[in-house]
Design an enzyme around this catalytic site. Sequence first.
Site, PDB file in Angstrom:
ATOM      1  N   ILE A  15      -3.055  -6.156   3.191  1.00 43.57           N
ATOM      2  CA  ILE A  15      -3.952  -5.528   1.503  1.00 43.57           C
ATOM      3  C   ILE A  15      -3.550  -7.246   0.399  1.00 43.57           C
ATOM      4  CG2 ILE A  15      -2.585  -4.806  -0.307  1.00 43.57           C
ATOM      5  CD1 ILE A  15      -1.688  -2.725   1.390  1.00 43.57           C
ATOM      6  N   ASN A  99      11.752  -0.887   3.207  1.00 43.18           N
ATOM      7  CA  ASN A  99      11.411  -1.059   1.504  1.00 43.18           C
ATOM      8  C   ASN A  99      12.094  -1.380   0.928  1.00 43.18           C
ATOM      9  OD1 ASN A  99       9.137  -1.762   3.860  1.00 43.18           O
ATOM     10  ND2 ASN A  99       8.092  -0.244   2.858  1.00 43.18           N
ATOM     11  N   ILE A 122       2.282  -1.796  -4.702  1.00 45.86           N
ATOM     12  CA  ILE A 122       1.772  -0.959  -4.147  1.00 45.86           C
ATOM     13  C   ILE A 122       2.484  -0.807  -2.921  1.00 45.86           C
ATOM     14  CG2 ILE A 122      -0.490  -1.169  -1.933  1.00 45.86           C
ATOM     15  CD1 ILE A 122      -1.137  -3.323  -3.872  1.00 45.86           C
ATOM     16  N   HIS A 179       2.640  10.051  -4.568  1.00 45.65           N
ATOM     17  CA  HIS A 179       1.209   9.391  -3.591  1.00 45.65           C
ATOM     18  C   HIS A 179       2.221  10.121  -2.488  1.00 45.65           C
ATOM     19  CE1 HIS A 179      -1.496   6.654  -1.895  1.00 45.65           C
ATOM     20  NE2 HIS A 179      -1.033   6.433  -0.883  1.00 45.65           N
TER      21      HIS A 179
END
Length: 312
Positions: A15, A99, A122, A179
């Site tokens: 990305i 993360n 993101i 999401h």
Amino acid sequence: MAKRNKIAIIGAGNIGGELAMLVARRELGDAVLLDIPEKEGVAKGKALDIMQTGALDGFDSKVSGTADYKDIAGSDVVIVTAGVPRKPGMSRDDLLSINLKIIRSVAAGIKEHAPHAFVVVISNPLDAMVYEMKKVTGFPKERVVGMAGVLDSARFQCFIAEAAGASVKEVRTLVLGGHGDTMVPVLSACTINGIPVTQLVAKDKLDAIIDRTRNGGGEIVKLMGTSAYTAPAAGAIAMAESYLKDQKRLLACATYLDGEYGYKDLYMGVPVIVGGKGVEKVVQIALSAEEKAMLDKSAEAVRGLINDSAKL
């Protein structure tokens, strides 16, 4: 003398490289691609490759690679894609403990070196990561957003166009909520050049499209063995460009809610106006009882994720 915009990209993976290329090709400003010291060569190599592409494609944005947060100083926009990507069989929630540590370190670097930037996150699990970004940086809610609804809406838009046999440019869609599997594709807001999609596509096909949209990321992971990167990068760039150019586009973004839609102290995808001040307005649309119930369920899932983050 006019100054160029500066866009920092944290994470030089798939990305990150796509983001840097889009920044350069659109000449939105100069890009700094940052990664950890072990991957500094990757960041510098991708930057050099993009710079050489400019000689062929005719863009003159400067792109550099680094592992030093000092190099993001003065950034107008920071786009964060750092973290471990999903692998087959791995849910977004599985990524949380890994993360979360990464996003806290990144947020500290941004707070110190780019304290006035508009930050687009993101990294997954998105809703928890962007919440943590705001918490660690202490930035105002207008300047910390998550890229989710833009991507999910694009996937929904693509599938609707295919089913209707219509140009994707004529389709307008909106996906709200977290999401993940509980996202809410809003059929009542979906049109093809102003015509309600329910008049043009059969209900059974729409139900299948909604399911496919909710699992859109997982579908690509199964096919490629890693997360999508082209469309996610394009989604983040749409948000960054609207900020840099004060376009005031209405986009579905993971935004900090303080009472809107009946939710407080959480990030979730809702329609917002993105302009030169960041998130300038949260747009509250009318939802059917069924849509609101689905959004409540999604908010509950996001709240659980945030509560889990607080324990780590």
